[in-house]
Design a protein around this motif. Structure first.
Motif, PDB file in Angstrom:
ATOM      1  N   PRO A 187      16.467   0.600  40.562  1.00  0.00           N
ATOM      2  CA  PRO A 187      16.103  -0.268  41.687  1.00  0.00           C
ATOM      3  C   PRO A 187      17.100  -0.064  42.824  1.00  0.00           C
ATOM      4  O   PRO A 187      18.257   0.288  42.596  1.00  0.00           O
ATOM      5  N   VAL A 188      16.640  -0.290  44.033  1.00  0.00           N
ATOM      6  CA  VAL A 188      17.470  -0.012  45.198  1.00  0.00           C
ATOM      7  C   VAL A 188      17.426  -1.176  46.176  1.00  0.00           C
ATOM      8  O   VAL A 188      16.417  -1.873  46.283  1.00  0.00           O
ATOM      9  N   ALA A 189      18.550  -1.376  46.873  1.00  0.00           N
ATOM     10  CA  ALA A 189      18.632  -2.384  47.928  1.00  0.00           C
ATOM     11  C   ALA A 189      18.707  -1.666  49.268  1.00  0.00           C
ATOM     12  O   ALA A 189      19.196  -0.543  49.358  1.00  0.00           O
ATOM     13  N   ALA A 190      18.215  -2.312  50.309  1.00  0.00           N
ATOM     14  CA  ALA A 190      18.233  -1.735  51.658  1.00  0.00           C
ATOM     15  C   ALA A 190      18.637  -2.794  52.664  1.00  0.00           C
ATOM     16  O   ALA A 190      18.494  -3.994  52.414  1.00  0.00           O
ATOM     17  N   ASP A 191      19.143  -2.327  53.797  1.00  0.00           N
ATOM     18  CA  ASP A 191      19.514  -3.186  54.912  1.00  0.00           C
ATOM     19  C   ASP A 191      20.524  -4.255  54.481  1.00  0.00           C
ATOM     20  O   ASP A 191      20.354  -5.442  54.734  1.00  0.00           O
ATOM     21  N   VAL A 192      21.598  -3.784  53.837  1.00  0.00           N
ATOM     22  CA  VAL A 192      22.634  -4.666  53.296  1.00  0.00           C
ATOM     23  C   VAL A 192      23.864  -4.591  54.202  1.00  0.00           C
ATOM     24  O   VAL A 192      24.325  -3.489  54.521  1.00  0.00           O
ATOM     25  N   PRO A 193      24.423  -5.713  54.644  1.00  0.00           N
ATOM     26  CA  PRO A 193      25.603  -5.664  55.503  1.00  0.00           C
ATOM     27  C   PRO A 193      26.811  -5.086  54.760  1.00  0.00           C
ATOM     28  O   PRO A 193      27.115  -5.498  53.639  1.00  0.00           O
ATOM     29  N   VAL A 194      27.482  -4.130  55.405  1.00  0.00           N
ATOM     30  CA  VAL A 194      28.632  -3.477  54.785  1.00  0.00           C
ATOM     31  C   VAL A 194      29.840  -4.391  54.894  1.00  0.00           C
ATOM     32  O   VAL A 194      30.177  -4.876  55.979  1.00  0.00           O
ATOM     33  N   ALA A 195      30.504  -4.616  53.752  1.00  0.00           N
ATOM     34  CA  ALA A 195      31.625  -5.548  53.697  1.00  0.00           C
ATOM     35  C   ALA A 195      32.955  -4.892  53.372  1.00  0.00           C
ATOM     36  O   ALA A 195      34.005  -5.455  53.676  1.00  0.00           O
ATOM     37  N   LEU A 196      32.942  -3.701  52.730  1.00  0.00           N
ATOM     38  CA  LEU A 196      34.184  -3.128  52.227  1.00  0.00           C
ATOM     39  C   LEU A 196      34.010  -1.641  51.972  1.00  0.00           C
ATOM     40  O   LEU A 196      32.931  -1.198  51.589  1.00  0.00           O
ATOM     41  N   VAL A 197      35.094  -0.907  52.171  1.00  0.00           N
ATOM     42  CA  VAL A 197      35.169   0.501  51.786  1.00  0.00           C
ATOM     43  C   VAL A 197      36.213   0.621  50.685  1.00  0.00           C
ATOM     44  O   VAL A 197      37.352   0.154  50.845  1.00  0.00           O
ATOM     45  N   LEU A 198      35.824   1.201  49.562  1.00  0.00           N
ATOM     46  CA  LEU A 198      36.750   1.531  48.478  1.00  0.00           C
ATOM     47  C   LEU A 198      36.951   3.037  48.495  1.00  0.00           C
ATOM     48  O   LEU A 198      35.979   3.780  48.641  1.00  0.00           O
ATOM     49  N   ARG A 199      38.188   3.475  48.336  1.00  0.00           N
ATOM     50  CA  ARG A 199      38.455   4.915  48.330  1.00  0.00           C
ATOM     51  C   ARG A 199      39.295   5.258  47.113  1.00  0.00           C
ATOM     52  O   ARG A 199      40.366   4.693  46.904  1.00  0.00           O
ATOM     53  N   PHE A 200      38.788   6.209  46.303  1.00  0.00           N
ATOM     54  CA  PHE A 200      39.587   6.717  45.190  1.00  0.00           C
ATOM     55  C   PHE A 200      40.716   7.563  45.752  1.00  0.00           C
ATOM     56  O   PHE A 200      40.488   8.476  46.540  1.00  0.00           O
ATOM     57  N   ASP A 201      41.943   7.247  45.342  1.00  0.00           N
ATOM     58  CA  ASP A 201      43.129   7.909  45.884  1.00  0.00           C
ATOM     59  C   ASP A 201      44.219   7.867  44.817  1.00  0.00           C
ATOM     60  O   ASP A 201      44.679   6.779  44.447  1.00  0.00           O
ATOM     61  N   SER A 202      44.639   9.033  44.342  1.00  0.00           N
ATOM     62  CA  SER A 202      45.675   9.083  43.301  1.00  0.00           C
ATOM     63  C   SER A 202      47.027   8.589  43.814  1.00  0.00           C
ATOM     64  O   SER A 202      47.941   8.360  43.026  1.00  0.00           O
ATOM     65  N   GLN A 203      47.158   8.423  45.124  1.00  0.00           N
ATOM     66  CA  GLN A 203      48.382   7.893  45.727  1.00  0.00           C
ATOM     67  C   GLN A 203      48.215   6.428  46.159  1.00  0.00           C
ATOM     68  O   GLN A 203      49.008   5.932  46.966  1.00  0.00           O
ATOM     69  N   ALA A 204      47.206   5.762  45.654  1.00  0.00           N
ATOM     70  CA  ALA A 204      46.967   4.363  46.030  1.00  0.00           C
ATOM     71  C   ALA A 204      48.194   3.520  45.692  1.00  0.00           C
ATOM     72  O   ALA A 204      48.838   3.724  44.657  1.00  0.00           O
ATOM     73  N   PRO A 205      48.522   2.572  46.557  1.00  0.00           N
ATOM     74  CA  PRO A 205      49.681   1.721  46.279  1.00  0.00           C
ATOM     75  C   PRO A 205      49.437   0.812  45.075  1.00  0.00           C
ATOM     76  O   PRO A 205      48.297   0.464  44.772  1.00  0.00           O
ATOM     77  N   ARG A 206      50.519   0.466  44.415  1.00  0.00           N
ATOM     78  CA  ARG A 206      50.412  -0.405  43.246  1.00  0.00           C
ATOM     79  C   ARG A 206      49.985  -1.817  43.642  1.00  0.00           C
ATOM     80  O   ARG A 206      49.221  -2.465  42.932  1.00  0.00           O
ATOM     81  N   PHE A 207      50.507  -2.324  44.763  1.00  0.00           N
ATOM     82  CA  PHE A 207      50.183  -3.661  45.259  1.00  0.00           C
ATOM     83  C   PHE A 207      49.836  -3.570  46.736  1.00  0.00           C
ATOM     84  O   PHE A 207      50.386  -2.735  47.448  1.00  0.00           O
ATOM     85  N   ILE A 208      48.975  -4.466  47.191  1.00  0.00           N
ATOM     86  CA  ILE A 208      48.727  -4.596  48.628  1.00  0.00           C
ATOM     87  C   ILE A 208      48.729  -6.078  48.983  1.00  0.00           C
ATOM     88  O   ILE A 208      48.365  -6.930  48.165  1.00  0.00           O
ATOM     89  N   ASP A 209      49.151  -6.374  50.200  1.00  0.00           N
ATOM     90  CA  ASP A 209      49.095  -7.740  50.701  1.00  0.00           C
ATOM     91  C   ASP A 209      47.832  -7.971  51.517  1.00  0.00           C
ATOM     92  O   ASP A 209      47.370  -9.099  51.650  1.00  0.00           O
TER      93      ASP A 209
END
Length: 139
Positions: free
Chosen positions: A79-101
């Motif tokens: 099943p698929v959804a359409a016309d959904v407001p974008v709220a967030l971008v997630l990016r896979f990154d091996s250098q991602a910080p351990r914590f964020i504020d």
């Protein structure tokens, strides 16, 4: 006018989450895990973004609407959804910080969106994605 954006996208509670990363990083796997937890597929490896006022809306590209690649198994219709407001971008990154504020910001079609980097291959990436949306996603 819509723009094709190279990311996987799911809708969680009526808000779209764009999942970015290099090929083979686990974008579709995270989408599948989120779908198992109640999300709905918007697009796998591509999503159409449409700007209306100061918001982006995600829809599936017609040629791949409702199709998800499940590594080692093939392409599956969902099943698929359409016309959904974008709220967030997630990016896979091996250098991602351990914590964020706070979330970083990324311009997508000239609109700022919150960006959260995740370590690839986390066994709890779906839970992290939901928490990131809850804490940092646009309402």
């Amino acid at each position: 006018m819509s723009t094709l954006y190279r990311a996987t996208c799911v809708a969680i509670g009526g808000r779209a989450v764009l999942i970015e990363g290099p090929p083979g990083s686990g974008k579709s796997t995270l989408a599948l895990a989120l779908i198992d937890r109640g999300a709905v597929l918007v697009g796998d490896d591509g999503v159409e973004l449409t700007r209306r006022a100061d918001r982006l809306f995600a829809s599936p590209p017609p040629n791949i609407a409702g199709l998800l690649e499940v590594r080692n198994l093939g392409i599956f219709p969902l099943p698929v959804a359409a016309d959904v407001p974008v709220a967030l971008v997630l990016r896979f990154d091996s250098q991602a910080p351990r914590f964020i504020d706070e979330a970083e910001s990324i311009a997508v079609t000239d609109l700022p969106l919150p960006l959260v980097r995740l370590w690839p291959d986390s066994p709890v990436a779906a839970i992290k994605a939901e928490l990131a949306l809850q804490r940092y996603g646009l309402t």
